[in-house]
Design a protein around this motif. Structure first.
Motif, mmCIF file in Angstrom:
data_model
loop_
_atom_site.group_PDB
_atom_site.id
_atom_site.type_symbol
_atom_site.label_atom_id
_atom_site.label_comp_id
_atom_site.label_asym_id
_atom_site.label_seq_id
_atom_site.Cartn_x
_atom_site.Cartn_y
_atom_site.Cartn_z
ATOM 1 N N PRO A 164 -114.372 -32.189 28.454
ATOM 2 C CA PRO A 164 -113.670 -31.448 29.515
ATOM 3 C C PRO A 164 -114.316 -30.129 29.931
ATOM 4 N N ASP A 165 -115.172 -29.560 29.065
ATOM 5 C CA ASP A 165 -115.719 -28.233 29.374
ATOM 6 C C ASP A 165 -117.210 -28.323 29.688
ATOM 7 N N THR A 173 -115.997 -28.899 34.857
ATOM 8 C CA THR A 173 -114.910 -28.573 33.918
ATOM 9 C C THR A 173 -113.606 -29.163 34.428
ATOM 10 N N MET A 174 -112.863 -29.819 33.536
ATOM 11 C CA MET A 174 -111.602 -30.431 33.940
ATOM 12 C C MET A 174 -110.557 -29.338 34.178
ATOM 13 N N ARG A 178 -105.304 -31.360 35.631
ATOM 14 C CA ARG A 178 -105.767 -32.689 35.188
ATOM 15 C C ARG A 178 -105.563 -32.852 33.686
ATOM 16 N N ARG A 179 -105.794 -31.774 32.930
ATOM 17 C CA ARG A 179 -105.618 -31.865 31.461
ATOM 18 C C ARG A 179 -104.161 -32.201 31.140
ATOM 19 N N THR A 180 -103.255 -31.516 31.852
ATOM 20 C CA THR A 180 -101.828 -31.742 31.599
ATOM 21 C C THR A 180 -101.457 -33.180 31.977
ATOM 22 N N GLU A 195 -111.358 -35.438 22.711
ATOM 23 C CA GLU A 195 -111.881 -34.280 23.456
ATOM 24 C C GLU A 195 -113.176 -33.840 22.768
ATOM 25 N N SER A 197 -116.198 -31.344 22.861
ATOM 26 C CA SER A 197 -116.412 -30.096 23.587
ATOM 27 C C SER A 197 -117.468 -29.185 22.948
ATOM 28 N N ILE A 212 -107.722 -29.164 25.469
ATOM 29 C CA ILE A 212 -106.659 -30.183 25.525
ATOM 30 C C ILE A 212 -105.835 -30.157 24.237
ATOM 31 N N ASP A 216 -101.630 -30.093 23.600
ATOM 32 C CA ASP A 216 -101.052 -31.316 23.012
ATOM 33 C C ASP A 216 -99.820 -30.995 22.164
ATOM 34 N N THR A 223 -110.350 -33.705 18.460
ATOM 35 C CA THR A 223 -111.335 -32.840 19.097
ATOM 36 C C THR A 223 -112.607 -32.799 18.266
#
Ligand SMILES: Cc1ncc(COP(=O)(O)O)c(C=O)c1O
Length: 389
Positions: A164-165, A173-174, A178-180, A195, A197, A212, A216, A223
């Protein structure tokens, strides 16, 4: 298992006079050689027997504690027991493949996505479903349609993998939105989110977006982190952070791979963090890469012909170039090598074989002068092939 296109292509990029935007290599001048030399001596003196012995599969507790503290900056409930030390985050990907994927299973990835993840997952004979990305990250509307389709067939994907990053390869980068939404869908379909990262701490501009795992609420995120881009890849130190109830399986999978990651390198990194050196190191890297990124963006602006576009990443190591639809970055690759400049073909990052007109450029490794010269050569070559005489 497929041969890695990147590895094959990187063979060409080893020529000494070639300007390489191909690898994902950190700038070697950022490696803290003196500090590591000093720390090595101290560890061998004070804890030599521990450092050179086998260690626990989960990792050295002091090191897990420090990683947990690092990750707890964004989510205070993280404990050392959530952390499994891995030999680079690449091993984390392999562990996830081994734990989650049986032959014929499906997993969701981004289009484009990190090639090392595609390799790790396909090695377990999984079928990868790519979801297109735009400048806010994975298209969640398309993800929703795909998940609904698979729910009807009662064959849900085993996980959703995202970087995402400052994504490798695209630099995108998300967004928070969108993450939610990604999490909402993951909860609805009861599918874990992975995730990955490695670049999270390398932001140069723009607003911080929460990871993310920090968003959560249902313990459904795994992650992956690494010191490869913050300290140096040669230590081969990464970590997998997961809900405690999933840890046993991860540990068993890792045990079969390499018993444990070297205690020596873990103790080196632990002492490095204890001495308070990591934050300063990250600040130095950020300053350097921010400058290099700007040099590359300026050079692209200056030299590239109309019809070529690129991302403007807010951090990380890469940006993503899009050629006009009919052009092929694959066909241009050998010409680029003849012109002594290298990139990675974008199709290598597409699980569906598409993306022929795209390429990944790394801006952390080449010198300032090489960045300008390399982009100039690339632009000239693209122009010549756009308008053949
Ligand atoms: C998204 C992503 N994941 C994982 C890795 C693997 O990193 P390492 O094994 O060095 O920690 C990389 C390396 O470039 C990466 O870009």
């Amino acid at each position: 298992m497929r041969r890695s296109e990147i590895r094959d292509l990187l063979k060409f990029t080893r020529q000494p006079d070639l300007i390489s935007f191909a690898g994902g290599l950190p700038a070697p001048e950022t490696f803290p050689l003196k500090e590591i030399e000093n720390i090595c001596t101290q560890i061998l003196h004070e804890k030599g027997a521990l450092a050179l012995q086998y260690g626990p599969t989960e990792g050295e507790y002091v090191f897990r504690q420090q990683i947990a503290n690092w990750m707890a900056r964004e989510k205070p409930s993280i404990k050392p027991e959530n952390i499994l030390v891995t030999s680079g985050s690449q091993q984390g990907l392999d562990i996830l493949g081994r734990v989650f994927l049986d032959p014929g299973d499906t997993a969701i990835v981004e289009l484009p996505s990190y090639i090392g993840a595609l390799q790790a997952f396909t090695a377990y004979r999984a079928r990868l479903i790519g979801i297109i990305q735009d400048d806010e990250g994975m298209r969640i509307d398309l993800l929703e349609k795909t998940l609904d389709k698979y729910a009807k067939r009662k064959k849900k994907p085993k996980f959703i993998y995202v970087v995402p990053d400052f994504q490798n390869p695209s630099g995108v980068t998300m967004s928070l939105d969108r993450r939610t939404k990604l999490l909402k869908l993951a909860y609805k379909h009861e599918i874990p989110v992975v995730e990955d990262s490695p670049y999270r701490d390398l932001r140069f501009t723009g607003q911080n977006v929460p990871p993310i795992y920090a968003l959560d609420k249902e313990n459904q995120v795994i992650t992956l982190g690494t010191f490869s881009k913050l300290l140096c890849p040669g230590l081969r130190l990464g970590w997998l952070m997961a809900p405690i109830e999933w840890m046993d399986r991860m540990v068993v999978a890792k045990q079969a791979m390499d018993l444990n990651s070297p205690s020596f390198t873990q103790l080196i990194a632990a002492e490095y963090i204890k001495r308070g050196l990591l934050k300063e190191q990250i600040n130095n890297i950020r300053t350097l890469y921010k400058k290099k990124r700007q040099l590359m963006l300026d050079a692209l602006q200056k030299y590239m012909p109309k019809g070529v576009t690129w991302t403007k990443p807010e951090g990380g190591l890469f940006l993503w170039v899009r050629l006009p639809r009919k052009m092929s970055a694959n066909d241009l690759f050998i010409k680029a090598i003849d012109n002594k400049v290298a990139y990675v073909i974008g199709s290598a990052f597409h699980c569906n074989g598409k993306g022929q007109n795209t390429m990944r450029l790394n801006f952390s490794y080449a010198s300032d002068a090489q960045i300008d010269e390399g982009i100039k050569r690339l632009a000239k070559m693209i122009k010549e092939n756009m308008y053949p005489t």
